[in-house]
Design a protein around this motif. Structure first.
Motif, PDB file in Angstrom:
ATOM      1  N   VAL A  34      16.277 -32.514 -19.696  1.00 26.46           N
ATOM      2  CA  VAL A  34      16.492 -31.172 -19.180  1.00 26.46           C
ATOM      3  C   VAL A  34      17.295 -30.326 -20.158  1.00 26.46           C
ATOM      4  N   ARG A  35      16.969 -29.051 -20.196  1.00 30.86           N
ATOM      5  CA  ARG A  35      17.770 -28.058 -20.903  1.00 30.86           C
ATOM      6  C   ARG A  35      17.798 -26.790 -20.073  1.00 30.86           C
ATOM      7  N   VAL A  36      18.963 -26.144 -19.960  1.00 27.29           N
ATOM      8  CA  VAL A  36      19.045 -24.896 -19.204  1.00 27.29           C
ATOM      9  C   VAL A  36      20.153 -24.020 -19.764  1.00 27.29           C
ATOM     10  N   SER A  37      19.845 -22.741 -19.958  1.00 28.49           N
ATOM     11  CA  SER A  37      20.845 -21.745 -20.338  1.00 28.49           C
ATOM     12  C   SER A  37      21.392 -21.167 -19.031  1.00 28.49           C
ATOM     13  N   LYS A  38      22.507 -21.707 -18.583  1.00 32.44           N
ATOM     14  CA  LYS A  38      22.978 -21.460 -17.229  1.00 32.44           C
ATOM     15  C   LYS A  38      23.213 -19.979 -16.934  1.00 32.44           C
ATOM     16  N   ALA A  39      23.920 -19.283 -17.807  1.00 28.05           N
ATOM     17  CA  ALA A  39      24.241 -17.880 -17.543  1.00 28.05           C
ATOM     18  C   ALA A  39      22.974 -17.033 -17.458  1.00 28.05           C
ATOM     19  N   ASP A 154      12.172 -15.929 -20.896  1.00 29.58           N
ATOM     20  CA  ASP A 154      12.597 -14.598 -20.504  1.00 29.58           C
ATOM     21  C   ASP A 154      11.563 -13.558 -20.913  1.00 29.58           C
ATOM     22  N   ARG A 155      11.887 -12.284 -20.749  1.00 26.75           N
ATOM     23  CA  ARG A 155      10.925 -11.217 -21.030  1.00 26.75           C
ATOM     24  C   ARG A 155      10.524 -11.152 -22.506  1.00 26.75           C
ATOM     25  N   SER A 156      11.361 -11.707 -23.373  1.00 28.05           N
ATOM     26  CA  SER A 156      11.053 -11.711 -24.809  1.00 28.05           C
ATOM     27  C   SER A 156      10.338 -12.986 -25.243  1.00 28.05           C
ATOM     28  N   GLY A 157      10.084 -13.875 -24.303  1.00 32.66           N
ATOM     29  CA  GLY A 157       9.404 -15.119 -24.624  1.00 32.66           C
ATOM     30  C   GLY A 157      10.321 -16.231 -25.066  1.00 32.66           C
ATOM     31  N   ASN A 158      11.642 -16.038 -24.953  1.00 25.88           N
ATOM     32  CA  ASN A 158      12.596 -17.067 -25.351  1.00 25.88           C
ATOM     33  C   ASN A 158      12.798 -18.077 -24.227  1.00 25.88           C
ATOM     34  N   GLN A 159      12.830 -19.328 -24.599  1.00 29.39           N
ATOM     35  CA  GLN A 159      12.995 -20.390 -23.607  1.00 29.39           C
ATOM     36  C   GLN A 159      14.410 -20.367 -23.044  1.00 29.39           C
ATOM     37  N   LYS A 160      14.512 -20.366 -21.701  1.00 37.48           N
ATOM     38  CA  LYS A 160      15.804 -20.381 -21.039  1.00 37.48           C
ATOM     39  C   LYS A 160      16.039 -21.663 -20.238  1.00 37.48           C
ATOM     40  N   ALA A 161      14.991 -22.382 -19.957  1.00 34.91           N
ATOM     41  CA  ALA A 161      15.118 -23.663 -19.271  1.00 34.91           C
ATOM     42  C   ALA A 161      13.874 -24.488 -19.563  1.00 34.91           C
ATOM     43  N   ALA A 162      14.046 -25.797 -19.612  1.00 35.58           N
ATOM     44  CA  ALA A 162      12.908 -26.682 -19.871  1.00 35.58           C
ATOM     45  C   ALA A 162      13.166 -28.030 -19.214  1.00 35.58           C
ATOM     46  N   MET A 163      12.086 -28.689 -18.844  1.00 31.56           N
ATOM     47  CA  MET A 163      12.184 -30.021 -18.242  1.00 31.56           C
ATOM     48  C   MET A 163      10.971 -30.849 -18.627  1.00 31.56           C
ATOM     49  N   ILE A 164      11.224 -32.071 -19.056  1.00 30.18           N
ATOM     50  CA  ILE A 164      10.166 -33.073 -19.213  1.00 30.18           C
ATOM     51  C   ILE A 164      10.407 -34.090 -18.104  1.00 30.18           C
ATOM     52  N   TRP A 165       9.396 -34.370 -17.315  1.00 26.12           N
ATOM     53  CA  TRP A 165       9.562 -35.106 -16.054  1.00 26.12           C
ATOM     54  C   TRP A 165       8.503 -36.192 -15.957  1.00 26.12           C
ATOM     55  N   ALA A 166       8.891 -37.360 -15.494  1.00 22.77           N
ATOM     56  CA  ALA A 166       7.930 -38.462 -15.331  1.00 22.77           C
ATOM     57  C   ALA A 166       8.343 -39.329 -14.143  1.00 22.77           C
ATOM     58  N   LEU A 198      15.976 -26.733 -10.441  1.00 23.60           N
ATOM     59  CA  LEU A 198      16.643 -26.549 -11.727  1.00 23.60           C
ATOM     60  C   LEU A 198      16.908 -25.067 -11.979  1.00 23.60           C
ATOM     61  N   LEU A 199      15.921 -24.219 -11.680  1.00 25.52           N
ATOM     62  CA  LEU A 199      16.064 -22.795 -11.943  1.00 25.52           C
ATOM     63  C   LEU A 199      16.924 -22.098 -10.885  1.00 25.52           C
ATOM     64  N   VAL A 200      16.872 -22.554  -9.663  1.00 21.94           N
ATOM     65  CA  VAL A 200      17.666 -21.935  -8.597  1.00 21.94           C
ATOM     66  C   VAL A 200      19.155 -22.189  -8.817  1.00 21.94           C
ATOM     67  N   THR A 201      19.519 -23.404  -9.215  1.00 22.86           N
ATOM     68  CA  THR A 201      20.930 -23.772  -9.376  1.00 22.86           C
ATOM     69  C   THR A 201      21.408 -23.714 -10.817  1.00 22.86           C
ATOM     70  N   ALA A 202      20.450 -23.677 -11.763  1.00 26.19           N
ATOM     71  CA  ALA A 202      20.768 -23.736 -13.197  1.00 26.19           C
ATOM     72  C   ALA A 202      21.489 -25.036 -13.539  1.00 26.19           C
ATOM     73  N   GLU A 203      21.207 -26.075 -12.768  1.00 26.73           N
ATOM     74  CA  GLU A 203      21.749 -27.408 -13.007  1.00 26.73           C
ATOM     75  C   GLU A 203      20.669 -28.442 -12.744  1.00 26.73           C
ATOM     76  N   SER A 204      20.799 -29.600 -13.365  1.00 16.82           N
ATOM     77  CA  SER A 204      19.843 -30.670 -13.124  1.00 16.82           C
ATOM     78  C   SER A 204      19.823 -31.038 -11.645  1.00 16.82           C
ATOM     79  N   PRO A 205      18.633 -31.234 -11.077  1.00 16.78           N
ATOM     80  CA  PRO A 205      18.560 -31.612  -9.656  1.00 16.78           C
ATOM     81  C   PRO A 205      18.835 -33.086  -9.421  1.00 16.78           C
ATOM     82  N   PHE A 206      19.088 -33.841 -10.486  1.00 14.34           N
ATOM     83  CA  PHE A 206      19.263 -35.286 -10.358  1.00 14.34           C
ATOM     84  C   PHE A 206      20.743 -35.672 -10.434  1.00 14.34           C
TER      85      PHE A 206
END
Length: 356
Positions: A34-39, A154-166, A198-206
């Motif tokens: 997981v990666r997330v830009s919290k702010a 975001d609106r500029s196409g910059n990644q603000k959150a990502a998850m690889i899940w299995a 992940l996006l609602v809390t800006a934290e890992s759900p695990f």
């Protein structure tokens, strides 16, 4: 317990804008990075959900078009319900603070014979000892699995959150469905819910106790109207009927009607094709130097707009292309095999089966 769980790889297909700063964040049954830009994520108010796609490798697995569509829709619907807890969900044509996209990188079918035997075995105790709850684990063979990667830009196409899940199905939770897509369908909803959280809390759900669902979320999960009306495009949750169907082992399409019939035009639709980086390299295709990792504009001269359908030429409009992994085309919503020509140096032709 590990012996009773199917394994699913944390595969990287190349569809994410970046794989930097991903950190392991495993759950009890789930492997994830997981990666997330919290702010930035907490500051976002609107979200747009793009259609879920299969990679070329995942699309080769033996599932019908209907099964693949139902699995993709389960991802999008679960994400829409989860995101509705904090975001206003906008239409695909509207601008949004965050654009969310998921790509299924691995999918393994359920062995229907093993699932059927497990279902019969689970009924025997109630016949032999009526009124005595005797749990019967599912046979640890033929279990399905699913791997997905997703990001929010975001609106500029910059990644603000990502998850690889299995995650793989297991012998101890859930009920076996006598259908090859049974496990993948259930896991698709689990992923959509995890990424939405992940996006609602800006934290890992695990690794922590989740907050109880809101009244609106609970109502939607039971088949009621979703909090955000636009989530109706993905159809309503099967609700109580779906729970009963799962318990007795019915195939997902017996209780889930899928996306709303009015969700998209009947004559055309958006087709997503994810091409793994190694497949591009194998065809000697290289990224033009003047294009960066972001989505390139359709005016880019190095991109050919020609598409060809088996049995004749058909015009399609190239919407956007991420040369690392993802091509997005607006094509007539007819089945068939398509080939996409990318003007690289040298020009190469990447062919695929029916695109979902």
């Amino acid at each position: 317990m590990a012996a009773g769980c199917a394994t699913a790889p944390l595969e990287r297909s190349g569809s994410l804008a970046s794989y930097g700063n991903l950190t392991p964040s495993d759950g009890f049954l789930t492997k994830s990075q997981v990666r997330v830009s919290k702010a930035d994520v907490l500051g976002a108010k609107t979200a747009r959900i793009e259609p879920t796609a299969f990679t070329v490798a995942a699309a080769r697995e033996p599932f019908s078009d209907q099964q693949r569509s139902l699995i993709k829709n389960a991802v999008n619907r679960a994400m829409c319900f989860a995101l509705s807890e904090r975001f206003r969900i906008v239409a695909p044509t509207e601008p949004a603070d965050l654009s969310v996209r998921a790509v299924i990188t691995h999918i393994a079918p359920t062995d229907t014979t093993a699932a059927g035997v497990s279902k019969v075995a689970s009924v025997i105790p109630s016949v032999v000892a009526p009124g005595v709850p005797i749990p019967v684990p599912r046979l640890p063979i033929g279990l399905g699995s699913l791997s997905v990667e997703a990001e929010a830009r975001d609106r500029s196409g910059n990644q603000k959150a990502a998850m690889i899940w299995a995650r793989g199905a297991n012998s101890f939770t859930g009920a076996p469905r006598v259908s090859s897509d049974g496990d993948a369908y259930d896991l698709a909803s689990a992923f959509g819910d995890d990424f939405g959280k992940l996006l609602v809390t800006a934290e890992s759900p695990f690794g922590k106790v989740s907050a109880p669902p809101s009244i609106g979320s609970l109502k939607a999960s039971l088949g009621g109207a979703p909090k955000e009306a636009i989530c109706e495009a993905f159809g309503r949750a099967p609700g109580l009927t779906g729970m009963i169907g799962e318990r007795i082992g019915l195939p997902p399409d017996w209780t889930d009607r899928g996306a709303s019939a009015n969700a998209a035009p009947k004559e055309s639709g958006t087709v997503l094709l994810a091409i793994p980086r190694e497949e591009i390299e194998r065809t000697a295709c290289r990224r033009p130097r003047h294009l960066d990792r972001k989505l390139a504009p359709v005016q880019a001269p190095a991109i050919s707009r020609s598409t060809k359908k088996s049995g004749g030429d058909t015009n399609g409009t190239l919407i956007e292309i991420d040369l690392d992994a993802l091509i997005v085309l607006e094509l007539p919503a007819a089945s068939g095999s398509w080939s996409i020509e990318i003007g690289c140096a040298p020009t190469c032709l990447i062919e695929g089966g029916p695109l979902q």
